[in-house]
Design an enzyme around this catalytic site. Structure first.
Site, PDB file in Angstrom:
ATOM      1  N   ARG A 296     -12.586   6.874   5.284  1.00 24.35           N
ATOM      2  CA  ARG A 296     -12.423   7.456   6.688  1.00 24.35           C
ATOM      3  C   ARG A 296     -12.498   8.909   6.869  1.00 24.35           C
ATOM      4  O   ARG A 296     -13.644   9.565   6.921  1.00 24.35           O
ATOM      5  CB  ARG A 296     -11.137   7.114   7.200  1.00 24.35           C
TER       6      ARG A 296
ATOM      7  N   TYR B 201       0.719  -0.997   0.058  1.00 27.39           N
ATOM      8  CA  TYR B 201      -0.008  -0.029   0.040  1.00 27.39           C
ATOM      9  C   TYR B 201       0.948   1.221  -0.051  1.00 27.39           C
ATOM     10  O   TYR B 201       0.988   1.986   0.854  1.00 27.39           O
ATOM     11  CB  TYR B 201      -0.906  -0.237   1.487  1.00 27.39           C
TER      12      TYR B 201
ATOM     13  N   THR C  23      -1.799   0.203  -5.406  1.00 25.86           N
ATOM     14  CA  THR C  23      -2.192   1.190  -6.340  1.00 25.86           C
ATOM     15  C   THR C  23      -1.142   2.189  -6.373  1.00 25.86           C
ATOM     16  O   THR C  23      -0.950   2.883  -5.524  1.00 25.86           O
ATOM     17  CB  THR C  23      -3.460   1.708  -6.003  1.00 25.86           C
TER      18      THR C  23
ATOM     19  N   HIS D 235      -2.080   7.311  -3.375  1.00 22.01           N
ATOM     20  CA  HIS D 235      -3.275   6.413  -3.069  1.00 22.01           C
ATOM     21  C   HIS D 235      -3.714   6.280  -1.622  1.00 22.01           C
ATOM     22  O   HIS D 235      -4.735   6.168  -1.276  1.00 22.01           O
ATOM     23  CB  HIS D 235      -2.951   4.927  -3.512  1.00 22.01           C
TER      24      HIS D 235
END
Lengths: 426, 426
Positions: free
Chosen positions: B150, B136, B357, B141
């Protein structure tokens, strides 16, 4: 062969001591190594392993149409891949060979060739595990962890009663009973700090779980229903999902547990078949609210398996940490598998699906140190009076599992491992 | 052989069209099937695959001390397992065979035996993937997703800049370019409801990623340092981490993404070696605060790889959704691998480690529909004027990647898949 394998009256000509996990009604499968031989498939009977390769070489399975070489493999995958009809036939034949009716299949004269004391062999990791999922299916455990990590008022998140929450685990760190566990290094926060440090975990924990082994492949794009699921479940093992709570707490948001888990997971070496467990099916907790139709099931799908975790320390103390039962699990295995495949995810022979920590009602039924000690706030007191929060180097954790009823006892053996100081470079 | 493989002046006697992904400087590895032959190992040159099994049968690799049979395998694992020294020697030999200096190694007379048009073969999944991690590692991203899922004020969680956040992914649903993707069923909440429904995902998305392939095993308990990591990284592929945002949103707390991901991940069929990419090493984003010592590294470890995602619709529309670059990634591959193994987790040949991503600065560099459409709130407008939020049945997503500089172009081919209506029983 008038008696069913599950009949408690069935006896073996091999001596099976009182209280053994491995009477003739069990006949689990495993992989063993003896001296410098290649690994082979075996079953357990009393205090012995029975070498299925030797039995096959002597023609005992000749009429069962099995693929060549499946008993001289390093894993059970090829054997399991023969399908339930054939693996059941092998188990039935083993019962015929080992029972005290020596008229039809008598291997007793070969006993010195195919029976070896379990103490003389090394049991190996029995499976090539493609994918491994760890579920989170005990309501008591999820509530306890949610309370400790987040908020007692909202301990169970909104999704928990609608689906069996789980996450992808790490296959490469699954090891077999007896293999050492190295205390992991990792990042974590010290109390009151906002920047992490890196070093050996200070909150090393066990988790008492079981796992089921997939016995049949599905295809990508194919859902396995709760009705079909049992056809895909070959058997079960004990599973210790070692956890580093400090690493886990720092890393787990937002993508879930990672390095706090992937340093080691210990399984028991014997895959106990669903056939051996069939006498111990029972009802489970009421699921309220009702689940969506794809997770609904008919009949009883829980299992009455008594489970315990034992701590042995380097100075010879031994204490039962936890006594719980598989039947406390809120979500059943058929629901777990139906959920796993509901999006079309493919499952493969040898995959493992772990239950999540199996806690139950009451202080004695808590399946992790995190819960037993309230995240270290209420230490356990060992027999010599010393306090224990999390696990220390040299500690050994032993998981045991057994079904008992009406003179029949089906045991899992044990999943045992000792914690070693971290061998990883800091 | 005066010229290095990476020298742009090196030419092949095989015709390589202008703009090809596969000049002689690339020589990636893959697995192909031609007619009813068994799968074999190949490389790509221009519009052809070169059959390494045929070349080996003709003795071109006889002096390289390779294990038998490695070019007639269904995956690259055995070939990769020969080690970097040997795989590099094979790549050098392929360059010698294919370059226009025909004095030393001349295979041009065999061209009809070992060269096959790429349009005539089927490229297969090139790896047996034991474990797969999805990181991640794009700050853009993670910030975008954190804002949408969130809170924009706390989009990056406290751990994000201290370690490359990642999670275990599902190996069994990794497929190769060209394989269909079935829209997954799953549980999700409809707007304003508190109880979920079950059905085909309504928020199907792509994620533009790359992944690296592990080329060397480590042992459980062993950490691989950032310095050692490159020795464990064999090459790279394009990676489309298909995501069902509605399923993901409902399921992902507290244990991370699960069924919202495990229905399909598409990789490109060619593993581009790190040697082929060596001319495109560059510096990456400044890491502030400084990382802990076990994640620090020396020198440049980012890669200048141009990446794009293209949408093709059933009615023939084609639109470039995203143009981004691998060099935007905050965390480098050597850091990802050092993190992955820092707790002693074992890595194996064929493992995949995906980037997460790869979004970059600016609206054009967003690597998912989630980000491009602000979670569906700002639809894209297709050439014919219709609005598009998430992906529809019949849509095809094509990922492409290429390195370009000073007359040298190293391409990845493509990772392409079309979405089919869900074949899973609801």
């Amino acid at each position: 062969m008038a008696l069913l394998i599950t009949d408690p009256k069935l006896k073996s000509w091999v001596d099976v001591p009182e209280g053994s996990d491995f009477p003739i009604q069990n006949l689990p499968f495993g992989i063993f190594r003896y001296q410098d031989q290649d690994p082979r498939v075996c079953t357990a009977i009393g205090e012995y392993v029975a070498d299925l390769f030797i039995l096959s070489e002597h023609g005992f399975f000749d009429d069962l149409d099995l693929a060549k070489g499946i008993f001289q493999e390093a894993t059970l995958n090829a054997f399991i891949g023969q399908g339930k009809e054939k693996t059941r036939a092998v188990r039935q034949r083993l019962a015929d060979i080992l029972d005290d009716d020596l008229e039809e299949w008598d291997a007793s004269e070969l006993r010195s060739f195919f029976l070896i004391k379990q103490t003389e062999v090394t049991m190996l990791l029995p499976l090539a595990i493609g994918d491994y999922t760890d579920f989170y299916s005990s309501k008591e455990h999820a509530t306890n962890v949610g309370s400790l990590f987040r908020d007692p008022e909202r301990a169970l998140l909104p999704n928990w009663k609608h689906l069996p929450v789980g996450y992808h685990g790490r296959s490469s760190s699954i090891i077999v009973s007896g293999d050492p566990v190295f205390r992991p290094n990792g990042q974590f926060l010290e109390d009151g700090h906002v920047a992490p440090i890196f070093g050996p975990s200070r909150r090393l924990d066990f988790e008492l779980e079981t796992a089921f082994v997939v016995g049949k492949n599905s295809k990508l794009g194919q859902a396995v229903s709760t009705e079909e699921a049992e056809d895909y479940i070959f058997g079960m093992v004990l599973f210790n999902d070692w956890s580093a709570r400090d690493i886990q707490k720092w890393e787990y948001q937002p993508l879930g547990p990672f390095l706090g888990k992937s340093f080691a997971s210990t399984i028991s070496p014997w895959v106990v078949t669903m056939e051996a467990l069939s006498s111990f099916v029972c009802s489970g907790p009421v699921q309220e609210p009702a689940v969506l139709p794809h997770l609904a099931f008919r009949g009883e799908k829980s299992y009455d398996i008594q489970l315990e975790a034992i701590l042995e320390t380097t100075d010879g103390q031994r204490i039962v940490l936890c006594q719980t039962n598989h039947k406390y699990l809120y979500w059943t295995m058929v629901q777990q598998l139906a959920h796993q495949t509901s999006n079309g995810c493919a499952i493969h022979i040898g995959d493992l699906y772990a239950s999540g920590t199996i806690s139950g009602p009451g202080q004695q039924a808590l399946g992790s140190m995190l819960e037993l000690t309230q995240n270290g706030q209420q230490p356990l007191v060992l027999p010599d009076g010393t306090a224990r929060t999390f696990l220390e180097d040299g500690d050994t954790i032993i998981l045991r599992g057994m079904c008992q009823d009406k003179g029949l006892r089906i045991g899992f053996g044990e999943a045992r491992a000792t914690i070693h100081s971290n061998a990883v470079k800091a």
